[in-house]
Structures are given as structure tokens and as C-alpha cells.
Write a protein that holds these residues in place. Structure first.
Motif, PDB file in Angstrom:
ATOM      1  N   GLU A   1      -2.486   5.635  -1.348  1.00 22.39           N
ATOM      2  CA  GLU A   1      -3.539   4.625  -1.186  1.00 22.39           C
ATOM      3  C   GLU A   1      -4.070   4.613   0.243  1.00 22.39           C
ATOM      4  O   GLU A   1      -5.277   4.456   0.463  1.00 22.39           O
ATOM      5  CB  GLU A   1      -3.024   3.242  -1.586  1.00 22.39           C
ATOM      6  CG  GLU A   1      -2.795   3.097  -3.072  1.00 22.39           C
ATOM      7  CD  GLU A   1      -2.027   1.835  -3.452  1.00 22.39           C
ATOM      8  OE1 GLU A   1      -2.136   1.432  -4.619  1.00 22.39           O
ATOM      9  OE2 GLU A   1      -1.319   1.255  -2.586  1.00 22.39           O
ATOM     10  N   LEU A   2      -3.172   4.786   1.204  1.00 24.44           N
ATOM     11  CA  LEU A   2      -3.594   4.880   2.593  1.00 24.44           C
ATOM     12  C   LEU A   2      -4.572   6.040   2.756  1.00 24.44           C
ATOM     13  O   LEU A   2      -5.635   5.883   3.346  1.00 24.44           O
ATOM     14  CB  LEU A   2      -2.388   5.073   3.519  1.00 24.44           C
ATOM     15  CG  LEU A   2      -2.722   5.452   4.969  1.00 24.44           C
ATOM     16  CD1 LEU A   2      -3.483   4.337   5.673  1.00 24.44           C
ATOM     17  CD2 LEU A   2      -1.451   5.817   5.721  1.00 24.44           C
TER      18      LEU A   2
ATOM     19  N   MET B   1       0.848  -1.176   0.000  1.00 27.23           N
ATOM     20  CA  MET B   1       0.000   0.000   0.000  1.00 27.23           C
ATOM     21  C   MET B   1       0.897   1.244   0.000  1.00 27.23           C
ATOM     22  O   MET B   1       1.827   1.330   0.784  1.00 27.23           O
ATOM     23  CB  MET B   1      -0.895  -0.025   1.248  1.00 27.23           C
ATOM     24  CG  MET B   1      -1.718   1.233   1.443  1.00 27.23           C
ATOM     25  SD  MET B   1      -2.677   1.342   2.995  1.00 27.23           S
ATOM     26  CE  MET B   1      -3.603  -0.151   3.007  1.00 27.23           C
ATOM     27  N   THR B   2       0.600   2.172  -0.856  1.00 23.58           N
ATOM     28  CA  THR B   2       1.359   3.422  -0.897  1.00 23.58           C
ATOM     29  C   THR B   2       0.741   4.425   0.074  1.00 23.58           C
ATOM     30  O   THR B   2      -0.382   4.236   0.565  1.00 23.58           O
ATOM     31  CB  THR B   2       1.347   4.035  -2.312  1.00 23.58           C
ATOM     32  OG1 THR B   2       0.005   4.461  -2.611  1.00 23.58           O
ATOM     33  CG2 THR B   2       1.852   3.048  -3.357  1.00 23.58           C
ATOM     34  N   LEU B   3       1.438   5.505   0.321  1.00 25.79           N
ATOM     35  CA  LEU B   3       0.931   6.563   1.177  1.00 25.79           C
ATOM     36  C   LEU B   3      -0.353   7.163   0.601  1.00 25.79           C
ATOM     37  O   LEU B   3      -1.326   7.391   1.326  1.00 25.79           O
ATOM     38  CB  LEU B   3       2.010   7.630   1.336  1.00 25.79           C
ATOM     39  CG  LEU B   3       1.912   8.609   2.479  1.00 25.79           C
ATOM     40  CD1 LEU B   3       1.694   7.909   3.813  1.00 25.79           C
ATOM     41  CD2 LEU B   3       3.154   9.471   2.537  1.00 25.79           C
TER      42      LEU B   3
ATOM     43  N   TYR C   1      -0.741  -0.286   6.410  1.00 28.60           N
ATOM     44  CA  TYR C   1       0.248   0.472   5.624  1.00 28.60           C
ATOM     45  C   TYR C   1       1.653   0.156   6.125  1.00 28.60           C
ATOM     46  O   TYR C   1       2.567  -0.062   5.328  1.00 28.60           O
ATOM     47  CB  TYR C   1      -0.049   1.973   5.736  1.00 28.60           C
ATOM     48  CG  TYR C   1       1.042   2.862   5.213  1.00 28.60           C
ATOM     49  CD1 TYR C   1       1.278   2.978   3.848  1.00 28.60           C
ATOM     50  CD2 TYR C   1       1.833   3.593   6.099  1.00 28.60           C
ATOM     51  CE1 TYR C   1       2.293   3.810   3.376  1.00 28.60           C
ATOM     52  CE2 TYR C   1       2.843   4.417   5.629  1.00 28.60           C
ATOM     53  CZ  TYR C   1       3.067   4.519   4.268  1.00 28.60           C
ATOM     54  OH  TYR C   1       4.081   5.335   3.803  1.00 28.60           O
TER      55      TYR C   1
ATOM     56  N   ASP D   1       5.192  10.245   5.839  1.00 33.56           N
ATOM     57  CA  ASP D   1       5.291   8.844   6.241  1.00 33.56           C
ATOM     58  C   ASP D   1       5.703   8.734   7.712  1.00 33.56           C
ATOM     59  O   ASP D   1       5.099   7.992   8.488  1.00 33.56           O
ATOM     60  CB  ASP D   1       6.300   8.127   5.340  1.00 33.56           C
ATOM     61  CG  ASP D   1       6.556   6.708   5.801  1.00 33.56           C
ATOM     62  OD1 ASP D   1       5.718   5.836   5.505  1.00 33.56           O
ATOM     63  OD2 ASP D   1       7.589   6.477   6.465  1.00 33.56           O
TER      64      ASP D   1
END
Length: 122
Positions: free
Chosen positions: A5-6, A1-3, A119, A28
Motif C-alpha cells: 500500500e505504501l 498500511m502495508t508495504l 507507514y 521494510d
């Protein structure tokens, strides 16, 4: 999961958070700290006693942290509580309405925390 997407999953405002923190690396770092800072737990504890000073201080802190991180749902709910307990202002909400808002914050925090944990594991 990318940032990104989070942020989509939690309904957060990635662009707002990026404007504040300026780079994904800092975003992050701080989103990972969000579940460990204890401010939500402190606010929920303050809600048990309805201590006006503690309610204002903890909700104001949560409003700031969540706003900076683009966690708009939590920030909006914390803002309502902050304004109701702002020193010098007359309360507009009943204790029952505040308790409902605290439950909303608790639920938003739970779902946000779960997504952040996923994440972190990705």
C-alpha cells in the motif's frame, strides 16, 4: 498500511524493489532508513553551490538508493542530474533547469517521506 500500500501511495515499483532486496523484511528495513540517510539533503545542498563533483556524487548516490528501493520518480530525476554532471560529459541543462529538477526531487522526497512516516506509524 502495508508495504504494498505504501508503494501504491508513493507511485513506487514494489516488484522492482523486491527483486533487488528479495524479501519484504529487507525492503521494510531499507525503506525505513531512506528518510534518515541524508543523501537528498546532501544533493540539495550541493545544488546551492552547483559544485560539479558534489552534484555528480550526491545525485549518483541518490539514483542508486532510490532505484534499489523502487522509488522510480526520485530515481528518474536523480538520473537526469547525474548524467548532466557526469565527469567527462558536457552539460546539456542550464543551471535553471537543474534547479527545477532539484525542486522536483525535493517535492518527491517530501511526499515520499511523509508516506513512509505514516507507514512507520501504522
Amino acid at each position: 498500511m502495508t508495504l504494498q500500500e505504501l508503494y501504491q501511495e508513493i507511485g513506487g515499483d514494489y516488484e522492482q524493489a523486491l527483486r533487488v532486496l528479495r524479501m519484504d523484511k529487507l525492503l521494510d528495513k531499507h525503506i525505513r532508513k531512506f528518510t534518515k540517510n541524508g543523501v537528498v539533503e546532501a544533493m540539495l545542498d550541493a545544488g546551492a553551490s552547483m559544485d560539479p563533483t558534489a552534484m555528480f556524487e550526491t545525485s549518483h548516490a541518490l539514483k542508486g538508493v532510490s532505484s534499489n528501493l523502487g522509488l522510480t520518480g526520485i530515481a528518474d530525476a536523480a538520473t537526469v542530474i547525474t548524467e548532466d554532471f557526469r565527469p567527462g560529459s558536457e552539460r546539456k541543462l542550464s543551471d535553471a533547469e537543474i534547479q527545477a529538477k532539484l525542486r522536483e526531487v525535493g517535492e518527491l522526497y517530501r511526499t515520499t517521506s511523509e508516506a513512509i512516516r505514516r507507514y512507520e506509524e501504522a
